[in-house]
Design an enzyme around this catalytic site. Structure first.
Site, PDB file in Angstrom:
ATOM      1  N   LEU A  80     -25.532 -52.426   0.082  1.00 47.46           N
ATOM      2  CA  LEU A  80     -24.579 -53.506   0.338  1.00 47.46           C
ATOM      3  C   LEU A  80     -24.996 -54.221   1.626  1.00 47.46           C
ATOM      4  CD1 LEU A  80     -21.315 -51.535  -0.487  1.00 47.46           C
ATOM      5  CD2 LEU A  80     -22.333 -53.372  -1.857  1.00 47.46           C
ATOM      6  N   ALA A 118     -19.060 -29.506  -6.354  1.00 48.51           N
ATOM      7  CA  ALA A 118     -18.457 -29.603  -5.015  1.00 48.51           C
ATOM      8  C   ALA A 118     -18.090 -31.051  -4.694  1.00 48.51           C
ATOM      9  CB  ALA A 118     -19.419 -29.053  -3.970  1.00 48.51           C
ATOM     10  N   HIS A 169     -22.417 -38.541  -0.633  1.00 44.34           N
ATOM     11  CA  HIS A 169     -23.866 -38.304  -0.607  1.00 44.34           C
ATOM     12  C   HIS A 169     -24.112 -36.813  -0.791  1.00 44.34           C
ATOM     13  CE1 HIS A 169     -28.012 -39.184   0.341  1.00 44.34           C
ATOM     14  NE2 HIS A 169     -28.018 -38.147   1.153  1.00 44.34           N
TER      15      HIS A 169
HETATM   16  C1  GRF Z   1     -23.981 -38.166  -6.960  1.00 43.22           C
HETATM   17  O1  GRF Z   1     -24.788 -37.063  -6.707  1.00 43.22           O
HETATM   18  C2  GRF Z   1     -23.615 -38.835  -5.678  1.00 43.22           C
HETATM   19  O2  GRF Z   1     -23.487 -37.962  -4.616  1.00 43.22           O
HETATM   20  C3  GRF Z   1     -24.794 -39.738  -5.441  1.00 43.22           C
HETATM   21  O3  GRF Z   1     -25.150 -40.189  -6.727  1.00 43.22           O
HETATM   22  C4  GRF Z   1     -24.728 -39.260  -7.704  1.00 43.22           C
HETATM   23  C5  GRF Z   1     -23.853 -39.987  -8.666  1.00 43.22           C
HETATM   24  O4  GRF Z   1     -23.428 -39.198  -9.750  1.00 43.22           O
HETATM   25  N1  GRF Z   1     -24.453 -40.747  -4.481  1.00 43.22           N
HETATM   26  P1  GRF Z   1     -22.250 -39.714 -10.662  1.00 43.22           P
HETATM   27  O5  GRF Z   1     -22.640 -41.074 -11.197  1.00 43.22           O
HETATM   28  O6  GRF Z   1     -21.005 -39.784  -9.835  1.00 43.22           O
HETATM   29  O7  GRF Z   1     -22.121 -38.707 -11.760  1.00 43.22           O
END
Ligand code: GRF
Length: 316
Positions: free
Chosen positions: A95, A175, A111
């Site tokens: 962004l 988690a 993250h």
């Molecule tokens: C997750 O691991 C999140 O932490 C990262 O990208 C992945 C997205 O997975 N930023 P989802 O699309 O929510 O299943």
């Protein structure tokens, strides 16, 4: 229950974190609801789920659309949906600082690492390569820097000797789903708490020239150093159930006019009312902080010594 915070979730793919937020929002007493799920990829599987669950969706392929234009459209859609927060959930587009500024302090991201460790792509590979025994996930407020910004919560996840990037990421994802919903709920509730509101007022009041905080009859107050008060924070004063900011108007006429024009926002405070002070409610949902800032400055000008006012004007 008070009105729930409205959240727009931005996704690019699977959308499992979006689903975790959506189902958490369906629990009784959840302080947020999902007002929109938007994606930069019209084929993102998460969109179909959101649609099936009756959540408004928006998709626009970013390819070939200049970033500024793409973000302007996104911004418009998010506002049209009535959202006041944005949750990034696997949103794979950076962004721009302009977009982040427009939503300052209102965009959250998840993250899959224990930030500040392993920002950016492939944190699981980095965790395994480093031989770490503990991995995890983090929810943070989005700032201009990638995967940076104030941390709202983290969960540690044990790394097993047999782990591959797939097994570790699958376990971390479980988690993540717990963490995101909890952090988002805490974050949106915090803004309705008197402590948070007072802190926002404090920051603005103390930014005025020569301002200091001094409690007055048990309420937090702000005054010009050693001189007159220009604002008080009133929280359930004498059990009136009201949270408000009390500032000085030019007099009872202005006070009456304001209350007449906006009776849901302004009120005549006990004790200080007869001398032209006015109460501004800060417990009625979204707070217009620019408006509060203007009132603090105006009230400060009502009481600040002329010399200080001239200096403040000179300094802009
Ligand atoms: C997750 O691991 C999140 O932490 C990262 O990208 C992945 C997205 O997975 N930023 P989802 O699309 O929510 O299943």
């Amino acid at each position: 229950m008070a009105e729930r915070a409205k959240v727009a979730v931005l996704i690019s793919g699977r959308g499992s974190n979006m689903a975790a937020l959506l189902y958490a929002s369906r629990l009784p007493d959840c302080p947020f609801e999902i007002a929109l799920v938007a994606s930069n990829d019209p084929d993102a599987p998460g969109l179909a789920l959101a649609e099936a669950e009756g959540v408004p969706i928006f998709a626009l392929n970013h390819k070939g659309v200049p970033r500024a234009q793409f973000e302007a459209i996104l911004d418009r859609e998010i506002r049209a949906a009535g959202a006041n927060y944005v949750a990034l959930a696997g949103y794979m587009r950076l962004l721009s600082p302009e977009f982040v500024a427009r939503w300052q302090g209102r965009i959250l991201n998840i993250h899959p690492s224990l930030l500040p460790k392993y920002r950016g792509l492939d944190p699981h590979d980095q965790t395994l390569a480093a031989g770490d025994t503990v991995a995890g996930c983090t929810v943070h407020i989005v700032t201009d820097d990638l995967d940076d910004g104030p941390i709202l919560g983290r969960i540690e996840v044990a790394v097993l000797p047999s782990d591959t990037r797939e097994t570790l990421s699958a376990r971390t994802l479980i988690a993540e789903h717990q963490l995101y919903a909890r952090c988002l709920a805490d974050f949106v509730s915090r803004e309705a708490s008197p402590e948070w509101i007072l802190d926002q007022i404090r920051q603005r009041a103390l930014a005025l020239p020569e301002a200091e905080e001094k409690s007055s009859h048990g309420s937090p107050g702000f005054r010009v150093k050693g001189g007159k008060f220009f604002a008080y924070f009133s929280y359930d004063h004498h059990h009136d159930g009201v949270t408000g900011l009390i500032v000085k108007t030019s007099g009872v006429e202005e006070q009456a006019m304001l209350i007449d024009a906006e009776p849901d926002l302004y009120y005549r405070p006990a004790y200080l009312g007869p001398s032209g002070w006015i109460g501004i409610r800060v417990d009625q949902g979204e707070i217009d902080w620019e408006h509060i800032g203007r009132w603090l400055r105006k009230s400060w000008s009502e009481v600040a010594p002329r010399k200080l006012q001239a200096l403040a004007e000179f300094l802009g």
